[in-house]
Design an enzyme around this catalytic site. Structure first.
Site, PDB file in Angstrom:
ATOM      1  N   GLY A   1       0.780  -1.230   0.000  1.00  0.00           N
ATOM      2  CA  GLY A   1       0.000   0.000   0.000  1.00  0.00           C
ATOM      3  C   GLY A   1       0.813   1.281   0.000  1.00  0.00           C
ATOM      4  O   GLY A   1       0.330   2.317   0.480  1.00  0.00           O
ATOM      5  N   SER A   2       2.029   1.249  -0.572  1.00  0.00           N
ATOM      6  CA  SER A   2       2.790   2.513  -0.594  1.00  0.00           C
ATOM      7  C   SER A   2       2.118   3.541  -1.506  1.00  0.00           C
ATOM      8  O   SER A   2       2.188   4.743  -1.241  1.00  0.00           O
ATOM      9  CB  SER A   2       4.254   2.281  -0.995  1.00  0.00           C
ATOM     10  OG  SER A   2       4.369   1.882  -2.339  1.00  0.00           O
ATOM     11  N   ASN A   3       1.451   3.087  -2.548  1.00  0.00           N
ATOM     12  CA  ASN A   3       0.696   4.042  -3.385  1.00  0.00           C
ATOM     13  C   ASN A   3      -0.543   4.553  -2.663  1.00  0.00           C
ATOM     14  O   ASN A   3      -0.908   5.722  -2.816  1.00  0.00           O
ATOM     15  CB  ASN A   3       0.316   3.412  -4.723  1.00  0.00           C
ATOM     16  CG  ASN A   3       1.463   3.446  -5.705  1.00  0.00           C
ATOM     17  OD1 ASN A   3       1.834   4.507  -6.183  1.00  0.00           O
ATOM     18  ND2 ASN A   3       2.058   2.290  -5.966  1.00  0.00           N
TER      19      ASN A   3
ATOM     20  N   LYS B   1      -6.180  -8.382  -8.163  1.00  0.00           N
ATOM     21  CA  LYS B   1      -7.330  -9.164  -8.633  1.00  0.00           C
ATOM     22  C   LYS B   1      -7.956  -8.430  -9.794  1.00  0.00           C
ATOM     23  O   LYS B   1      -7.857  -7.198  -9.884  1.00  0.00           O
ATOM     24  CB  LYS B   1      -8.370  -9.290  -7.508  1.00  0.00           C
ATOM     25  CG  LYS B   1      -7.902 -10.142  -6.359  1.00  0.00           C
ATOM     26  CD  LYS B   1      -8.057 -11.596  -6.704  1.00  0.00           C
ATOM     27  CE  LYS B   1      -7.493 -12.484  -5.615  1.00  0.00           C
ATOM     28  NZ  LYS B   1      -7.668 -13.891  -5.901  1.00  0.00           N
TER      29      LYS B   1
ATOM     30  N   ASN C   1      -6.039   2.795 -12.670  1.00  0.00           N
ATOM     31  CA  ASN C   1      -5.038   1.827 -12.233  1.00  0.00           C
ATOM     32  C   ASN C   1      -3.652   2.429 -12.420  1.00  0.00           C
ATOM     33  O   ASN C   1      -3.441   3.229 -13.334  1.00  0.00           O
ATOM     34  CB  ASN C   1      -5.158   0.540 -13.054  1.00  0.00           C
ATOM     35  CG  ASN C   1      -4.164  -0.520 -12.605  1.00  0.00           C
ATOM     36  OD1 ASN C   1      -3.949  -0.717 -11.404  1.00  0.00           O
ATOM     37  ND2 ASN C   1      -3.531  -1.207 -13.549  1.00  0.00           N
TER      38      ASN C   1
ATOM     39  N   HIS D   1       0.264   1.253 -13.154  1.00  0.00           N
ATOM     40  CA  HIS D   1       1.035   0.103 -13.632  1.00  0.00           C
ATOM     41  C   HIS D   1       2.511   0.491 -13.674  1.00  0.00           C
ATOM     42  O   HIS D   1       2.855   1.565 -14.181  1.00  0.00           O
ATOM     43  CB  HIS D   1       0.538  -0.309 -15.019  1.00  0.00           C
ATOM     44  CG  HIS D   1       1.173  -1.578 -15.496  1.00  0.00           C
ATOM     45  ND1 HIS D   1       0.783  -2.825 -15.041  1.00  0.00           N
ATOM     46  CD2 HIS D   1       2.198  -1.799 -16.349  1.00  0.00           C
ATOM     47  CE1 HIS D   1       1.539  -3.750 -15.609  1.00  0.00           C
ATOM     48  NE2 HIS D   1       2.405  -3.159 -16.406  1.00  0.00           N
TER      49      HIS D   1
ATOM     50  N   ASP E   1      -5.182  -3.903 -18.411  1.00  0.00           N
ATOM     51  CA  ASP E   1      -4.106  -2.941 -18.743  1.00  0.00           C
ATOM     52  C   ASP E   1      -4.303  -2.225 -20.074  1.00  0.00           C
ATOM     53  O   ASP E   1      -3.341  -1.871 -20.753  1.00  0.00           O
ATOM     54  CB  ASP E   1      -2.727  -3.649 -18.775  1.00  0.00           C
ATOM     55  CG  ASP E   1      -2.253  -4.051 -17.391  1.00  0.00           C
ATOM     56  OD1 ASP E   1      -2.723  -3.465 -16.405  1.00  0.00           O
ATOM     57  OD2 ASP E   1      -1.409  -4.950 -17.308  1.00  0.00           O
TER      58      ASP E   1
ATOM     59  N   GLU F   1       6.017   6.467  -9.036  1.00  0.00           N
ATOM     60  CA  GLU F   1       4.589   6.166  -8.840  1.00  0.00           C
ATOM     61  C   GLU F   1       4.002   7.071  -7.758  1.00  0.00           C
ATOM     62  O   GLU F   1       2.899   7.596  -7.896  1.00  0.00           O
ATOM     63  CB  GLU F   1       4.405   4.695  -8.422  1.00  0.00           C
ATOM     64  CG  GLU F   1       4.760   3.705  -9.500  1.00  0.00           C
ATOM     65  CD  GLU F   1       4.457   2.269  -9.094  1.00  0.00           C
ATOM     66  OE1 GLU F   1       3.381   2.010  -8.542  1.00  0.00           O
ATOM     67  OE2 GLU F   1       5.308   1.389  -9.333  1.00  0.00           O
TER      68      GLU F   1
HETATM   69  C1  GAR Z   1       3.098  -0.980  -7.538  1.00  0.00           C
HETATM   70  O1  GAR Z   1       4.372  -0.985  -8.130  1.00  0.00           O
HETATM   71  C2  GAR Z   1       2.011  -0.983  -8.613  1.00  0.00           C
HETATM   72  O2  GAR Z   1       2.348  -0.219  -9.736  1.00  0.00           O
HETATM   73  C3  GAR Z   1       1.977  -2.451  -8.953  1.00  0.00           C
HETATM   74  O3  GAR Z   1       2.045  -3.094  -7.709  1.00  0.00           O
HETATM   75  C4  GAR Z   1       2.841  -2.306  -6.812  1.00  0.00           C
HETATM   76  C5  GAR Z   1       2.064  -2.102  -5.536  1.00  0.00           C
HETATM   77  O4  GAR Z   1       2.867  -1.459  -4.571  1.00  0.00           O
HETATM   78  N1  GAR Z   1       0.775  -2.784  -9.690  1.00  0.00           N
HETATM   79  C6  GAR Z   1       0.758  -3.696 -10.661  1.00  0.00           C
HETATM   80  O5  GAR Z   1       1.724  -4.357 -10.986  1.00  0.00           O
HETATM   81  C7  GAR Z   1      -0.585  -3.842 -11.350  1.00  0.00           C
HETATM   82  N2  GAR Z   1      -0.466  -4.618 -12.546  1.00  0.00           N
HETATM   83  P1  GAR Z   1       2.201  -0.797  -3.292  1.00  0.00           P
HETATM   84  O6  GAR Z   1       1.295  -1.863  -2.635  1.00  0.00           O
HETATM   85  O7  GAR Z   1       3.374  -0.463  -2.401  1.00  0.00           O
HETATM   86  O8  GAR Z   1       1.432   0.392  -3.725  1.00  0.00           O
END
Ligand code: GAR
Length: 201
Positions: free
Chosen positions: A15-17, A94, A110, A112, A153, A182
């Site tokens: 969940g850093s985003n 998911k 989303n 990516h 995507d 990100e």
């Molecule tokens: C992030 O790098 C995001 O872009 C990626 O998962 C990571 C989640 O990090 N998403 C995908 O690959 C989707 N296809 P986070 O939990 O620290 O936010």
């Protein structure tokens, strides 16, 4: 735009985003509020981050439902109960049910960790994306924010930012540098949507 945009974030892991989006709302960069965090994974640290900020959390897993329709119905009723205006997928591993995509057409984003349409699609998530970028000998990669439609995507690209690949990069070092971008690009893009500068039609 009248009132604050009410945002739900879906996250499966760290969940850093989500944190970057929470921080963007708290600082006022985003004229919005994260009012709900949904995870399929009850152990996701994203849930803890939400609780620390007094954001309501729900664990809803497709595994608990007999059909995709029933899973979608539960998500839709929770999203409606919280008057959600925008859904942000932030490391949600998911596939969003079609019924939710249709009900929230142009209101699901989303993030990516690559420059779509490159390195997207099935199996391309998390560290696997960075492994594939290095295996392909790419000189640059990056971040994409896009609208979610029925094809994985595939939806309209709203923002992209490039990240250079270094000769000594490992998947982990590349992932770390991409994540830093990100954390800038997601709040910036959501801020533009919340202010009306960027329209989702
Ligand atoms: C992030 O790098 C995001 O872009 C990626 O998962 C990571 C989640 O990090 N998403 C995908 O690959 C989707 N296809 P986070 O939990 O620290 O936010």
């Amino acid at each position: 735009m009248a009132g604050k945009l009410r945002i739900a974030v879906f996250a499966s892991h760290g969940g850093s985003n989500l944190q970057a989006l929470i921080d963007g709302c708290v600082s006022g960069q985003i004229a919005g509020e994260i009012v709900l965090v949904i995870s399929n994974n009850r152990k996701a640290y994203a849930l803890e981050r939400a609780r620390i900020h007094q954001v309501e959390t729900l664990v809803i897993s497709d595994m608990e439902f007999d059909s995709e329709t029933a899973f979608a119905q539960e998500l839709l009723s929770q999203l409606a109960a919280h008057s959600i205006g925008l859904i942000c997928l932030a490391g949600y591993m998911k596939k969003m049910p079609i019924d939710v995509i249709r009900a929230y057409r142009n209101r699901i984003l989303n993030i990516h960790p690559a420059l779509l349409p490159k390195f997207g699609g099935k199996g391309m998530y998390g560290i696997h994306v960075h492994e594939a970028v290095l295996a392909a000998g790419e000189k640059e990669t990056g971040v994409t924010i896009h609208v979610v439609d029925e094809v994985y995507d595939n939806g309209r690209i709203l923002a992209q930012r490039r990240v250079q690949v270094n000769p000594d990069d490992t998947p982990e070092s590349l992932q770390q540098r991409v994540l830093e971008i990100e954390h800038q690009l997601y709040p910036e893009t959501v801020a533009k949507i919340a202010s009306g500068e960027l329209r989702l039609e």
